[in-house]
Design an enzyme around this catalytic site. Structure first.
Site, mmCIF file in Angstrom:
data_model
loop_
_atom_site.group_PDB
_atom_site.id
_atom_site.type_symbol
_atom_site.label_atom_id
_atom_site.label_comp_id
_atom_site.label_asym_id
_atom_site.label_seq_id
_atom_site.Cartn_x
_atom_site.Cartn_y
_atom_site.Cartn_z
ATOM 1 N N HIS A 91 44.803 36.129 46.286
ATOM 2 C CA HIS A 91 43.597 35.439 45.967
ATOM 3 C C HIS A 91 42.641 36.441 45.455
ATOM 4 O O HIS A 91 41.746 35.774 44.671
ATOM 5 C CB HIS A 91 43.370 34.562 46.806
ATOM 6 C CG HIS A 91 44.491 33.827 47.770
ATOM 7 N ND1 HIS A 91 45.416 32.919 47.167
ATOM 8 C CD2 HIS A 91 45.178 34.143 48.925
ATOM 9 C CE1 HIS A 91 46.253 32.703 48.001
ATOM 10 N NE2 HIS A 91 46.107 33.207 48.973
ATOM 11 N N HIS B 101 35.271 40.765 49.946
ATOM 12 C CA HIS B 101 35.992 40.364 48.712
ATOM 13 C C HIS B 101 35.198 39.978 47.637
ATOM 14 O O HIS B 101 33.894 39.577 47.952
ATOM 15 C CB HIS B 101 37.037 39.493 48.997
ATOM 16 C CG HIS B 101 36.532 38.172 49.752
ATOM 17 N ND1 HIS B 101 36.348 38.053 51.179
ATOM 18 C CD2 HIS B 101 36.191 37.225 48.882
ATOM 19 C CE1 HIS B 101 35.870 36.655 51.150
ATOM 20 N NE2 HIS B 101 35.617 36.093 49.980
ATOM 21 N N HIS C 9 34.980 37.189 44.069
ATOM 22 C CA HIS C 9 35.237 35.843 43.193
ATOM 23 C C HIS C 9 34.720 36.207 42.028
ATOM 24 O O HIS C 9 33.463 36.688 41.779
ATOM 25 C CB HIS C 9 35.032 34.615 43.851
ATOM 26 C CG HIS C 9 35.212 34.235 45.185
ATOM 27 N ND1 HIS C 9 36.309 33.398 45.660
ATOM 28 C CD2 HIS C 9 34.707 34.807 46.505
ATOM 29 C CE1 HIS C 9 36.391 33.621 46.962
ATOM 30 N NE2 HIS C 9 35.364 34.177 47.570
ATOM 31 N N GLU D 182 30.805 31.273 43.259
ATOM 32 C CA GLU D 182 31.198 30.153 43.917
ATOM 33 C C GLU D 182 29.771 29.532 43.973
ATOM 34 O O GLU D 182 29.863 28.296 43.736
ATOM 35 C CB GLU D 182 31.710 30.530 45.337
ATOM 36 C CG GLU D 182 33.178 31.357 44.869
ATOM 37 C CD GLU D 182 34.179 31.102 46.101
ATOM 38 O OE1 GLU D 182 33.742 31.659 47.178
ATOM 39 O OE2 GLU D 182 35.237 30.459 45.642
ATOM 40 N N THR E 233 35.385 29.249 51.854
ATOM 41 C CA THR E 233 35.597 28.652 50.322
ATOM 42 C C THR E 233 37.036 28.748 49.934
ATOM 43 O O THR E 233 37.537 28.404 48.837
ATOM 44 C CB THR E 233 34.613 29.422 49.244
ATOM 45 O OG1 THR E 233 35.396 30.704 49.107
ATOM 46 C CG2 THR E 233 33.324 29.052 50.010
#
Ligand code: M29
Ligand code: ZN
Length: 261
Positions: A64, A94, A96, A106, A199
């Site tokens: 992911h 991490h 996104h 996000e 999330t």
């Protein structure tokens, strides 16, 4: 086991509620932050990131995102202050990101997204015995969100992008010692804070979100390195470039976003 969640058309954010009904809950993340509607709260003090003795362990591709994990067996690296009643231990960070510079974060700010968002995940080891237990408690986690915008090269991000070729495929992991995420912080720690959730599935409503107002700047070349990662494993037939691994903003419902000074 079974059909796992993802970011595609069939298994993406709009489908997560089938297996994770809390996806339609009252404190879901991310949200669109509207600065003019955030309440300045003078009782909100500064946050302190005590990362000087942090111990990074490994960097991995979990299918992911790309995740750097830390030794969280004691209080060697914690976030405290601000809206937090206890110190919260750093467990992992991490990212996104999108496929083009315009979206990928996000959280959004007055409807505008950034190219990427870094999440530093911490847990309340004062009240809970394990991360897993904290991850299901309303005050169990504190996630520090930092926006990434495209511009010049970030002078330290190469430490991460240089390692990405080693974790190209889902399930891969490699040693990653001696990295201190302090080098990824912007110059000032002014923030918005609100009560939200993970999330990604399991979407537990256990996160005190602290989102920094000032983005850090990374180059498109550096962001492009993240897109060399794959959602899929080495043996999986189909190549699936890891990008657009972000959940869109969720309803604010009855929540208040507070702003530090
Ligand atoms: C109990 C197991 O739960 C987990 O492993 C959750 C991991 C997890 C940590 C942080 C986030 S984020 N994007 O909200 O910062 C999502 C998922
Ligand atoms: Zn995240």
């Amino acid at each position: 086991t079974g059909h796992h969640w993802g970011y595609g058309k069939e298994d993406g954010p709009s489908a997560w509620h089938r297996q994770y009904p809390v996806a339609k809950g009252n404190r879901q993340s991310p949200i669109d932050i509207i600065p003019d509607e955030a309440r300045r709260d003078s009782s909100l003090g500064p946050i302190f990131l005590k990362y000087d003795r942090c111990t990074s362990l490994n960097i991995s591709n979990n299918g992911h995102s790309v995740v750097v994990e830390f030794n969280d067996s004691d209080d060697r690296s914690v976030i405290q202050g601000g809206p937090l009643d206890n110190p919260y231990r750093l467990k992992q960070f991490h990212f996104h990101w999108g496929e083009k510079g315009c979206e990928g974060s996000e959280h959004t700010v007055a409807g505008v997204g950034y190219a990427s968002e870094l999440h530093l995940v911490h847990w309340n080891a004062v009240k809970y015995k394990t991360f897993e237990e904290a991850a299901t408690a309303p005050d169990g986690l504190a996630v520090l969100g930092i926006f990434l915008e495209v511009g010049d090269d970030h002078r330290w991000l190469h430490m991460i992008t240089d390692a990405l070729y080693m974790v190209k495929f889902k399930g891969s992991s490699t040693d990653f010692k001696g990295f201190n995420p302090k080098c990824l912080l912007p110059s000032n720690l002014h923030y918005w804070t609100y009560l939200g959730s993970l999330t990604t599935p399991p979407l537990h409503e256990s996160v005190i979100w602290i989102v920094l107002k000032e983005p850090i700047v990374v180059s498109d070349k550096q962001l492009g390195m993240f897109r060399l990662l794959q959602f899929s494993g080495e043996e999986d037939g189909r190549r699936m470039r890891m990008e657009n691994n972000f959940r869109p903003p969720q309803p604010l419902k009855e929540r208040l976003v507070r702003s530090s000074n």
